[in-house]
Design a protein around this motif. Structure first.
Motif, PDB file in Angstrom:
ATOM      1  N   PHE A  18       0.810  -1.225   0.000  1.00  0.00           N
ATOM      2  CA  PHE A  18       0.000   0.000   0.000  1.00  0.00           C
ATOM      3  C   PHE A  18       0.842   1.273   0.000  1.00  0.00           C
ATOM      4  CE2 PHE A  18      -2.361  -3.427   1.960  1.00  0.00           C
ATOM      5  CZ  PHE A  18      -3.571  -3.369   1.288  1.00  0.00           C
ATOM      6  N   ARG A  21      -0.138   3.768  -2.862  1.00  0.00           N
ATOM      7  CA  ARG A  21      -1.490   4.279  -2.643  1.00  0.00           C
ATOM      8  C   ARG A  21      -1.494   5.288  -1.498  1.00  0.00           C
ATOM      9  NH1 ARG A  21      -5.818   0.807   0.291  1.00  0.00           N
ATOM     10  NH2 ARG A  21      -4.503   1.617   1.944  1.00  0.00           N
ATOM     11  N   SER A  25      -2.375   9.399  -1.569  1.00  0.00           N
ATOM     12  CA  SER A  25      -3.677   9.683  -0.973  1.00  0.00           C
ATOM     13  C   SER A  25      -3.971  11.178  -0.863  1.00  0.00           C
ATOM     14  CB  SER A  25      -3.807   9.014   0.393  1.00  0.00           C
ATOM     15  OG  SER A  25      -2.874   9.572   1.291  1.00  0.00           O
ATOM     16  N   THR A  60      -2.498  -1.601  -6.600  1.00  0.00           N
ATOM     17  CA  THR A  60      -3.203  -1.239  -5.378  1.00  0.00           C
ATOM     18  C   THR A  60      -3.621   0.227  -5.414  1.00  0.00           C
ATOM     19  OG1 THR A  60      -1.974  -2.905  -4.157  1.00  0.00           O
ATOM     20  CG2 THR A  60      -2.998  -1.186  -2.858  1.00  0.00           C
ATOM     21  N   HIS A  63      -6.803   2.855 -10.559  1.00  0.00           N
ATOM     22  CA  HIS A  63      -8.213   2.617 -10.870  1.00  0.00           C
ATOM     23  C   HIS A  63      -8.336   1.699 -12.078  1.00  0.00           C
ATOM     24  CE1 HIS A  63      -9.456   5.670  -8.033  1.00  0.00           C
ATOM     25  NE2 HIS A  63      -8.585   6.489  -8.569  1.00  0.00           N
ATOM     26  N   ARG A  90      -7.907  -7.298  -7.417  1.00  0.00           N
ATOM     27  CA  ARG A  90      -9.268  -6.784  -7.340  1.00  0.00           C
ATOM     28  C   ARG A  90     -10.053  -7.488  -6.224  1.00  0.00           C
ATOM     29  NH1 ARG A  90     -11.557  -8.433 -11.960  1.00  0.00           N
ATOM     30  NH2 ARG A  90     -10.494  -6.864 -13.162  1.00  0.00           N
ATOM     31  N   ILE A  93      -7.539  -6.761  -2.572  1.00  0.00           N
ATOM     32  CA  ILE A  93      -6.942  -5.506  -2.124  1.00  0.00           C
ATOM     33  C   ILE A  93      -7.664  -4.268  -2.664  1.00  0.00           C
ATOM     34  CG2 ILE A  93      -4.837  -4.094  -2.146  1.00  0.00           C
ATOM     35  CD1 ILE A  93      -3.227  -6.673  -2.393  1.00  0.00           C
ATOM     36  N   ASN A  94      -7.969  -4.267  -3.952  1.00  0.00           N
ATOM     37  CA  ASN A  94      -8.484  -3.060  -4.604  1.00  0.00           C
ATOM     38  C   ASN A  94      -9.705  -3.407  -5.464  1.00  0.00           C
ATOM     39  OD1 ASN A  94      -8.947  -0.710  -6.004  1.00  0.00           O
ATOM     40  ND2 ASN A  94      -6.895  -0.530  -6.872  1.00  0.00           N
ATOM     41  N   ASP A  96     -11.897  -1.667  -6.773  1.00  0.00           N
ATOM     42  CA  ASP A  96     -12.198  -0.698  -7.837  1.00  0.00           C
ATOM     43  C   ASP A  96     -11.308  -0.850  -9.061  1.00  0.00           C
ATOM     44  OD1 ASP A  96     -14.192   0.465  -6.255  1.00  0.00           O
ATOM     45  OD2 ASP A  96     -12.729   1.775  -5.265  1.00  0.00           O
ATOM     46  N   LEU A  97     -10.321  -1.717  -8.981  1.00  0.00           N
ATOM     47  CA  LEU A  97      -9.377  -1.891 -10.086  1.00  0.00           C
ATOM     48  C   LEU A  97     -10.059  -2.559 -11.278  1.00  0.00           C
ATOM     49  CD1 LEU A  97      -6.394  -1.629 -10.963  1.00  0.00           C
ATOM     50  CD2 LEU A  97      -6.049  -3.946 -10.077  1.00  0.00           C
TER      51      LEU A  97
END
Length: 173
Positions: A18, A21, A25, A60, A63, A90, A93-94, A96-97
């Motif tokens: 992370f 990311r 932020s 991570t 988008h 996806r 962890i993420n 929205d990926l």
């Protein structure tokens, strides 16, 4: 950057996936403080051609992922591995990926292999492959050694023209 070669061994804490990311932020808040003409819509993170901690950090933080695939036989195996990793990131962890698209690179239209690879990828991922084919082009290879983007180094070469066409496709999506 060559300074990142050993990053996998230096990032040892539990949140190592992370780091990017978290570092990014504050970007959205910072953008809101800028005048509209100073903001940007996209951040492109160029990753090494391997599935390592840098790639995981990028996925991570991202988008969407644009996947370049060389028009070579072994690239097909790498594509499958990368898309599997994307799915795992996806799920775990993420959420929205998403896959932003698959880009065929180092295309040499004189060879049947290049056409076969493009055809196989387009059959397997019909809506994800960009129409633009990035050609094998010596000017594309030279530009980084001069420390310049292709759009500055030789804006009229076939490679620069293809990348501008790709940019239009990405924006249209």
């Amino acid at each position: 950057n060559a300074d990142l070669v050993g990053i996998d061994t230096t990032l040892t804490d539990a949140n190592r996936a992370f780091k990017l990311r978290d570092a990014m932020s504050g970007l959205a808040a910072h953008q809101r403080s800028l005048s509209p003409d100073k903001t940007f819509k996209f951040v492109l993170i160029d990753c090494p051609p391997s599935l390592n901690l840098l790639t995981l950090n990028a996925m991570t933080a991202a988008h969407a992922v644009l996947v370049p695939v060389q028009c070579e036989f072994y690239a097909l195996e790498g594509l499958g591995n990368l898309l599997y990793t994307l799915r795992l990131v996806r799920e775990r962890i993420n959420p929205d990926l998403r896959l932003g698209g698959i880009l065929m690179t180092q295309f040499d239209g004189r060879t049947s292999l290049a056409w076969e690879v493009v055809d196989q990828v387009r059959r397997a991922y019909p809506t994800e492959v960009f129409d633009t084919l990035i050609p094998r082009n010596i000017r594309l290879s030279e530009a980084p050694s001069h420390g310049r983007p292709i759009t500055d180094y030789d804006p009229t070469c076939r490679g620069a023209v293809a990348y501008r066409e790709l940019a239009r496709e990405v924006l249209a999506r």
